[in-house]
Design a protein around this motif. Sequence first.
Motif, PDB file in Angstrom:
ATOM      1  N   UNK A 222      35.211  23.168  54.390  1.00 35.30           N
ATOM      2  CA  UNK A 222      34.158  23.520  55.327  1.00 35.30           C
ATOM      3  C   UNK A 222      34.200  25.005  55.660  1.00 35.30           C
ATOM      4  N   UNK A 223      35.405  25.526  55.856  1.00 36.93           N
ATOM      5  CA  UNK A 223      35.548  26.945  56.174  1.00 36.93           C
ATOM      6  C   UNK A 223      35.101  27.813  55.003  1.00 36.93           C
ATOM      7  N   UNK A 224      35.422  27.373  53.796  1.00 38.87           N
ATOM      8  CA  UNK A 224      35.011  28.125  52.607  1.00 38.87           C
ATOM      9  C   UNK A 224      33.491  28.188  52.512  1.00 38.87           C
ATOM     10  N   UNK A 225      32.834  27.048  52.776  1.00 41.98           N
ATOM     11  CA  UNK A 225      31.372  27.025  52.720  1.00 41.98           C
ATOM     12  C   UNK A 225      30.775  27.958  53.776  1.00 41.98           C
ATOM     13  N   UNK A 226      31.384  27.939  54.974  1.00 44.28           N
ATOM     14  CA  UNK A 226      30.897  28.818  56.042  1.00 44.28           C
ATOM     15  C   UNK A 226      31.058  30.288  55.657  1.00 44.28           C
ATOM     16  N   UNK A 227      32.199  30.614  55.069  1.00 43.00           N
ATOM     17  CA  UNK A 227      32.462  32.006  54.679  1.00 43.00           C
ATOM     18  C   UNK A 227      31.464  32.465  53.623  1.00 43.00           C
ATOM     19  N   UNK A 228      31.164  31.574  52.660  1.00 42.70           N
ATOM     20  CA  UNK A 228      30.195  31.932  51.621  1.00 42.70           C
ATOM     21  C   UNK A 228      28.833  32.207  52.247  1.00 42.70           C
ATOM     22  N   UNK A 229      28.424  31.347  53.192  1.00 40.77           N
ATOM     23  CA  UNK A 229      27.126  31.529  53.846  1.00 40.77           C
ATOM     24  C   UNK A 229      27.087  32.842  54.613  1.00 40.77           C
ATOM     25  N   UNK A 230      28.155  33.118  55.379  1.00 39.79           N
ATOM     26  CA  UNK A 230      28.208  34.366  56.133  1.00 39.79           C
ATOM     27  C   UNK A 230      28.238  35.572  55.195  1.00 39.79           C
ATOM     28  N   UNK A 231      28.922  35.412  54.073  1.00 41.14           N
ATOM     29  CA  UNK A 231      29.001  36.518  53.116  1.00 41.14           C
ATOM     30  C   UNK A 231      27.628  36.861  52.569  1.00 41.14           C
TER      31      UNK A 231
END
Length: 335
Positions: A222-231
């Motif tokens: 979940x954190x990885x997906x959030x980071x990708x979106x923020x990136x």
Amino acid sequence: MELVRGVPLGKRLKGGVLPWALAVAWAAQIAQALDAAHRQGVVHRDIKPANVLLTDEGTVKVLDFGVAKFMGETLGARDLTVTGTPLGSPMYMSPEQAQGAREIDHRSDLYSLGCLLHHAVTGRPPFTSSTPWAVLRMQIEDTPIAPVELRGGIPTALNDLILHLLAKRPEDRPDDAAAVRDRLLTILVEDVLMTPGRDVPDLADLGSTFDVAGRFLAAARAEAARIVEEAEECKAVATRRAKLMVETARRELKALVRRTEDIDAEIDRITAPMSEEDFYQVFKKSIDGSYPSADQLRRDVEATYGVTLPQRETERMINRFTNRHTAELQEDHIA
């Protein structure tokens, strides 16, 4: 006794090198089992692939506590051998076991776990030989080959942890199995965070009872997906800002070029050799009802061109310029 159905880890290892993340996930479960035993004061003393069972549900079971000892018990000479064979398995045996130390604690199991993990991620134990006694000598004396030298793509943190577990002196190894488990889980989580989309062990592979790892990896995904979106959002903002900065820089550069051209022209004007015609033009501009004096002409020339004329030369110029200007006026009058 519990009836456990599954496949020995040793059999899985014979099928080829495991994905390192799967090996780490299983090693984390082994470390958790060892932590439970160690907290009860029990040292396994024979951690090896054959004593680890992988159930159909993906849970890891640590088996065969037949040679286990309670911490604090001393070992006599008879305890070290069974029909002439050292207790434990040479390829996974700690140096202190190989030396026949009288007191062996939980850190011996951590060394064996290091041997097992080294085997799982590289395809071979740290020390091998056709002679068991030669392997025991290697366990005591030789430095293991770093896993990263045997297989590419292994995270540095995993390589360092394995070498930490394989320290010759017990006091140089990790403090306990719980710390090892946490480091293994951290390696898994960091890999998911750093490389979104990479194949990692499914939660089923970690075992339904291994909730800690399951929660860690679920949170990591979940954190990885959030980071990708923020990136992606940051990338769009950064692109807009970069374009604005480039446009501003272009405008400033054009203004700077124009200013440089003006300065160059002024420098050329100031540094160009002065002719008498230049001084005559200053003389004409200085006429205000009457002709300028030599001092006034010197001041005006210096103000205009930054050149200081000699006094006598200025006085002679005044005479020449006065006669020239008078003649020009007469010519204009006649015309």
